[in-house]
Structures are given as structure tokens and as C-alpha cells.
Design an enzyme around this catalytic site. Structure first.
Site, PDB file in Angstrom:
ATOM      1  N   HIS A  15      31.922  78.342  66.331  1.00  0.00           N
ATOM      2  CA  HIS A  15      31.475  77.855  67.637  1.00  0.00           C
ATOM      3  C   HIS A  15      30.179  78.530  68.066  1.00  0.00           C
ATOM      4  O   HIS A  15      30.071  79.758  68.059  1.00  0.00           O
ATOM      5  CB  HIS A  15      32.582  78.132  68.661  1.00  0.00           C
ATOM      6  CG  HIS A  15      32.357  77.527  70.003  1.00  0.00           C
ATOM      7  ND1 HIS A  15      32.552  78.214  71.177  1.00  0.00           N
ATOM      8  CD2 HIS A  15      31.955  76.283  70.372  1.00  0.00           C
ATOM      9  CE1 HIS A  15      32.315  77.442  72.207  1.00  0.00           C
ATOM     10  NE2 HIS A  15      31.938  76.257  71.741  1.00  0.00           N
ATOM     11  N   HIS A  57      23.119  76.561  76.030  1.00  0.00           N
ATOM     12  CA  HIS A  57      24.306  75.893  76.536  1.00  0.00           C
ATOM     13  C   HIS A  57      24.200  75.539  78.009  1.00  0.00           C
ATOM     14  O   HIS A  57      24.649  74.475  78.442  1.00  0.00           O
ATOM     15  CB  HIS A  57      25.541  76.770  76.318  1.00  0.00           C
ATOM     16  CG  HIS A  57      26.821  76.163  76.830  1.00  0.00           C
ATOM     17  ND1 HIS A  57      27.241  76.308  78.137  1.00  0.00           N
ATOM     18  CD2 HIS A  57      27.765  75.403  76.209  1.00  0.00           C
ATOM     19  CE1 HIS A  57      28.385  75.678  78.289  1.00  0.00           C
ATOM     20  NE2 HIS A  57      28.732  75.116  77.140  1.00  0.00           N
TER      21      HIS A  57
END
Length: 264
Positions: A15, A57
Site C-alpha cells: 500500500h 494522497h
């Protein structure tokens, strides 16, 4: 665009590059994941002021960088000059925000398959989807092919685009219709299949915490691929695989290795 093709990519993804072991969405994270044997990663692509996609992000910069304010108010060069690693540990102080092209080059050079999440800042869904798709297509121009967004014709070397924003996926398709796409959701809505058909998506990506075995079976019986995020407990990961989940990403690359899905 339902299908019954086997999942063509690695089944365990690191991830944001390196999970908890490195600063997310950096080249350092990709190096850490690779050192742990991961040849499949997930990372996030956003669009700053000058429309050069970068790995980030959040739409605001305070959490993982030394800058503050909106990503869309900064150029890619400004982001590359800031510290995107010191928040994690002193070992990574000074690690820059990478360009998407740099991350894709690293992946190609090291045989890493990326799931590229299109992460638009609010109001920038179309621009971000288009720019990310073009960057990916340019980086993989020798593998991208007509019909490559269909499950029966996917090239396993080509990245998979995913997004929570249907508008971004539609823009990505308009810019480069040859790239495979996945729809990201937190909770799977009851009309999920209608949206999948509208988007021409081959895979549904969802929060494992809200997934049930009956819904997983339903998705697989409809002929779609199914990926879960972010699975950090080995026991839970094993249960999801038994339900028919094709792949998952994990932050705990120290607990769940790249070959976990094929072991036992």
C-alpha cells in the site's frame, strides 16, 4: 463489461509503495517494498498547479510534507523541493514528492506492477483523470493496446487505474480508452453493477471492513475482479482470499509477504 477471466496481476500489493515501513507515495517507499520482495504496489496520483502528476494522497499538504496549503496551489517543482519523508522518521528526512513519471519509470525498471489511484483534488476530477491516464499510457506505450481495457485483453504489464471519482475514471477513459480501470468504494452500494457497467470497469476495489462473504460471491459471480484495501491482519487476509477476493493491498508488509496469497 463483466467477464470471467482470472486476475492477471500479483495478488498482494504494498500500500502506497512501502506500507508503514517508509513514507507513503515516495520513491523510498517503492525501494522498501521492492527490498521486501513486492513486485506489486498501489500509490496515489494527484495534479498540482502545473498539471504535472505527482504522488500524493491528500489534497492539502500538512500531513506528509513540510509545505502547507493546497496541492493545486503548488507546482510539481515546489513539491519536489519539499520534505515528504521527515514526518515518517529522521531516516527519510528530505525525501521529495516524486513525479508520477519517476514512479512509473522505477516500476518499469524493476518489474513492479502498479495500481495507480487517480486522486483528484475537489473540482479537478476531469483534469486529473485525463493527465494521469496520459502519463501512464506514455510510460507504457509499448504495452498499451487497443481493447486493453477489457478483461479478456488486459496486458499484465500495464498498470490498473482506479479511483473513488467516477468522473475521473470517465475522463481517463476519454483520454486513453486502452487502459484498464477499477472503481473504488468504501461501502459497496446496492446498485454497484450499474455503475461498473457505466464506467466500463473490470475491477471493484473496496474497504475490506465493510465487505461480506455474500457480497464478495455476488461480485465474483457477476464476473468482476475484486480487490480489498487495506488488509493488515493475516487471518483476515486469508478469510478474504477464501471468499474469492482476487487481491488486496496491505500496510503491514512486515507481516504479510508478497507470496502470501499463494502460500498454504
Amino acid at each position: 463489461m463483466s467477464h470471467f477471466q482470472p486476475w492477471p496481476w500479483p495478488r498482494v500489493l504494498a500500500h502506497r509503495g512501502g506500507g508503514t515501513l517508509a513514507p507513503e507515495n515516495t520513491l523510498a517507499a517503492l525501494r522498501v517494498g521492492l527490498a521486501r520482495g513486492f513486485h506489486a504496489v498501489e500509490f496515489d496520483a494527484m495534479l498540482p498547479l502545473d498539471d504535472v502528476p505527482v504522488l500524493l494522497h491528500d489534497a492539502t499538504l500538512g500531513r506528509t510534507t513540510s509545505l502547507r496549503g493546497d496541492v493545486t496551489a503548488r507546482s510539481a517543482a515546489e513539491l519536489a523541493a519539499c520534505d515528504a519523508g521527515g514526518w515518517h522518521s529522521v531516516d527519510y528526512a528530505g525525501e521529495p514528492v516524486p513525479l508520477l513519471t519517476q514512479a512509473l519509470d522505477f516500476c518499469r525498471n524493476n518489474a513492479i506492477w502498479p495500481n495507480v489511484e487517480i486522486k483528484p483534488a475537489p473540482g479537478h476530477e476531469v483534469r486529473t483523470g485525463s493527465a494521469v491516464a496520459r502519463a501512464v499510457a506514455d510510460a507504457y506505450v509499448d504495452f498499451v493496446r487497443t481493447g486493453g481495457d477489457g478483461a479478456e485483453n488486459v496486458d499484465p504489464r500495464v498498470p490498473l487505474l482506479s479511483s473513488f471519482a467516477p468522473t475521473s475514471l470517465q475522463a481517463a477513459h476519454s483520454a486513453v480508452p486502452k487502459l484498464p480501470r477499477a472503481w473504488l468504494v468504501d461501502r459497496i452500494p446496492t446498485d454497484w453493477e450499474r455503475t461498473m457497467l457505466q464506467l466500463g470497469a473490470v475491477s471493484l476495489h473496496t474497504n475490506h471492513r465493510h465487505l461480506t462473504k455474500p457480497r464478495a460471491i455476488e461480485i465474483k459471480q457477476a464476473g468482476y475482479w475484486l480487490l480489498c484495501y487495506t488488509v493488515n491482519d493475516p487471518q483476515r487476509a486469508r478469510a478474504l482470499l477464501h471468499w474469492g477476493v482476487d487481491a488486496f493491498c496491505t500496510d503491514r508488509i512486515d507481516l504479510i509477504g508478497p507470496d502470501f496469497a499463494s502460500a498454504g
